[in-house]
Scaffold this motif. Structure first.
Motif, PDB file in Angstrom:
ATOM      1  N   HIS A  43      -0.410  -6.417   1.889  1.00  0.00           N
ATOM      2  CA  HIS A  43      -1.503  -6.508   2.317  1.00  0.00           C
ATOM      3  C   HIS A  43      -2.253  -7.881   1.454  1.00  0.00           C
ATOM      4  CE1 HIS A  43      -2.347  -3.069   5.068  1.00  0.00           C
ATOM      5  NE2 HIS A  43      -1.665  -2.388   4.232  1.00  0.00           N
ATOM      6  N   CYS A  67      -1.134  -1.995   9.726  1.00  0.00           N
ATOM      7  CA  CYS A  67      -0.341  -1.244   8.707  1.00  0.00           C
ATOM      8  C   CYS A  67      -0.758   0.145   9.226  1.00  0.00           C
ATOM      9  CB  CYS A  67      -0.613  -1.475   7.488  1.00  0.00           C
ATOM     10  SG  CYS A  67       0.121  -0.317   6.054  1.00  0.00           S
ATOM     11  N   ALA A 108       1.968   3.093   2.255  1.00  0.00           N
ATOM     12  CA  ALA A 108       2.457   3.201   3.406  1.00  0.00           C
ATOM     13  C   ALA A 108       3.764   2.176   3.221  1.00  0.00           C
ATOM     14  CB  ALA A 108       2.028   2.718   4.678  1.00  0.00           C
ATOM     15  N   CYS A 117      -1.358   2.538   7.437  1.00  0.00           N
ATOM     16  CA  CYS A 117      -2.329   2.800   6.370  1.00  0.00           C
ATOM     17  C   CYS A 117      -3.732   2.969   6.964  1.00  0.00           C
ATOM     18  CB  CYS A 117      -2.174   2.407   5.137  1.00  0.00           C
ATOM     19  SG  CYS A 117      -2.808   0.872   4.935  1.00  0.00           S
ATOM     20  N   CYS A 141       0.844  -1.344   0.049  1.00  0.00           N
ATOM     21  CA  CYS A 141      -0.011   0.006   0.125  1.00  0.00           C
ATOM     22  C   CYS A 141       0.861   1.116  -0.275  1.00  0.00           C
ATOM     23  CB  CYS A 141      -0.791   0.035   1.361  1.00  0.00           C
ATOM     24  SG  CYS A 141      -0.003   0.086   2.662  1.00  0.00           S
TER      25      CYS A 141
HETATM   26 ZN    ZN Z   1      -0.889  -0.410   4.569  1.00  0.00          ZN
END
Ligand code: ZN
Length: 407
Positions: free
Chosen positions: A236, A291, A231, A293, A229
């Motif tokens: 994921h 995470c 971040a 994010c 992602c």
């Molecule tokens: Zn993430």
């Protein structure tokens, strides 16, 4: 939280409907599986076993429900044929569209797809996900670099999907032809190959784009079951479709989250060819925290090697990821390399060929590579510097290890 009921259902379905699992689970009462502990006693499935089910022994639905097959590349022996139902094809596109969304793409993006189409799952997965998202697919397929660059300029593609080797080749061409100001690329979705941080940095820098690692394998839908992602803390994965375990590749024991080992996947919704505890041979770990994010989807680390890519030299296990890590610690060399292993006068000799930008400092660089390798991996090797750009870049997976030892 992983959904045990979904896992249990998938096991019961496979045991009842797949010829392959009927045989594999013939002595097991799958209806008595009531906990993760019970589940972990089930045998693994491996590509060698699936090959024995060639061509359609793993099919778990009647013929009229199968709408497509894909096949693993099968470098040795028979390939594995995976049948898909309409629902499987749709689920895969849903997961893939989720990947694109995770990378921040929208229906205004123009996605240039360079992986191949056909038996191989790559191209068509990138395409179906793109259409599901509503973006514009530019389905060029592999190779034909002239046309790739021309379309990239004329159609102002905003996203490139490629293997890391091909993305590197394209980035070098863009650089060479001074095209950067004429193209509109913002992001790259890179899949089907393990790649090091040096190669990533180079592609990202030369193309001035943000890169996302996409994960998947033909046996489990194809690419698109996970992606990193914005971040960039891990990959994921879609735990409503797949259940991940990490095992010790030697003992088969399930490892706690956070520990490195082999990824084992169980499909939760797959109809055409459900797979239970399938050994991917990919080495990674489950990241034990959420995470930054904010996504609820769990993460694995980047794939750092394959159990079957492991080479044993002078009694030491070496993974390609470790070689890349070594090179990233030496200045003036690229991320490309070749390993040559020979057995002479009773000894293993490993030669590492690396590219250097300055052949004048060749001797110094070679010593630096040998010392760094010794320090990080623990064995003495030979190093040979070659000019930058002289090692092969392929459009598919690059062969990097040449083992000439007699087995
Ligand atoms: Zn993430």
């Amino acid at each position: 939280m992983d959904n045990f009921e979904a896992i249990r259902k998938s096991v019961v379905n496979a045991a009842a409907n797949s010829r392959f699992y009927k045989e594999l689970f013939k002595d097991i009462d799958v209806n008595a599986i009531n906990s993760f502990e019970d589940f972990r006693k089930l045998p693994f499935s491996d590509k060698h076993d699936l090959r024995k089910a060639y061509p359609l022994g793993i099919q778990a639905v009647p013929d009229e429900e199968v709408v497509r097959i894909h096949s693993s590349s099968g470098t040795t022996g028979k390939p594995i044929i995976i049948p898909y139902t309409r629902q499987d094809v749709d689920d895969w596109a849903t997961m893939f569209a989720r990947c694109y969304e995770m990378a921040g793409l929208t229906n205004l993006d123009r996605i240039q797809i360079t992986p191949g189409y056909g038996l191989w799952t790559a191209g068509i997965g990138f395409q179906a996900g793109c259409e599901k998202l509503g973006a514009m697919a530019v389905p060029v397929g592999p190779g034909n670099t002239e046309k790739q660059l021309q379309l990239m300029v004329d159609l102002q593609s905003t996203v490139i999907c490629a293997t890391s080797s091909y993305a590197l080749l394209l980035s070098e061409e863009v650089q060479k032809r001074d095209l950067r100001d004429r193209i509109a690329l913002k992001k790259g979705i890179i899949g089907s190959e393990r790649w090091g941080s040096m190669m990533r940095d180079r592609i990202a820098k030369e193309l001035e784009i943000e890169l996302f690692d996409i994960y998947g394998l033909t046996e489990i839908y194809g690419p698109g079951i996970g992606i990193d992602c914005p971040a960039h803390e891990g990959i994921h994965y879609w735990n409503d479709f797949v259940y991940f375990e990490i095992i010790d590749p030697t003992t088969g024991e399930v490892l706690p989250d956070g520990e490195d080992g082999e990824l084992v996947i169980t499909t939760l919704k797959k109809q055409g060819a459900p797979l239970i505890r399938y050994r991917t041979h990919d080495l990674t770990r489950i990241i034990p925290h959420k995470c930054s994010c904010g996504s609820e989807y769990p993460m694995i680390g980047r794939i750092f090697g394959r159990t079957d890519d492991m080479i044993k030299v002078k009694g030491v296990n070496i993974y390609p990821g470790q070689i890349e890590n070594t090179l990233s610690n030496v200045s003036g060399v690229s991320s490309e390399y070749q390993v040559i292993i020979e057995h002479k006068s009773g000894k293993d000799i490993m030669t590492l060929k690396v590219e250097t930008s300055s052949l004048d400092d060749k001797d110094k660089t070679e010593i630096q590579v040998v010392d760094t390798f010794k320090k990080l991996i623990g064995i003495k090797i030979k190093c040979e510097c070659v000019p930058m750009g002289s090692l092969p870049r392929s459009e598919k997976k690059s062969k990097r290890v040449f083992d000439y030892r007699e087995q």
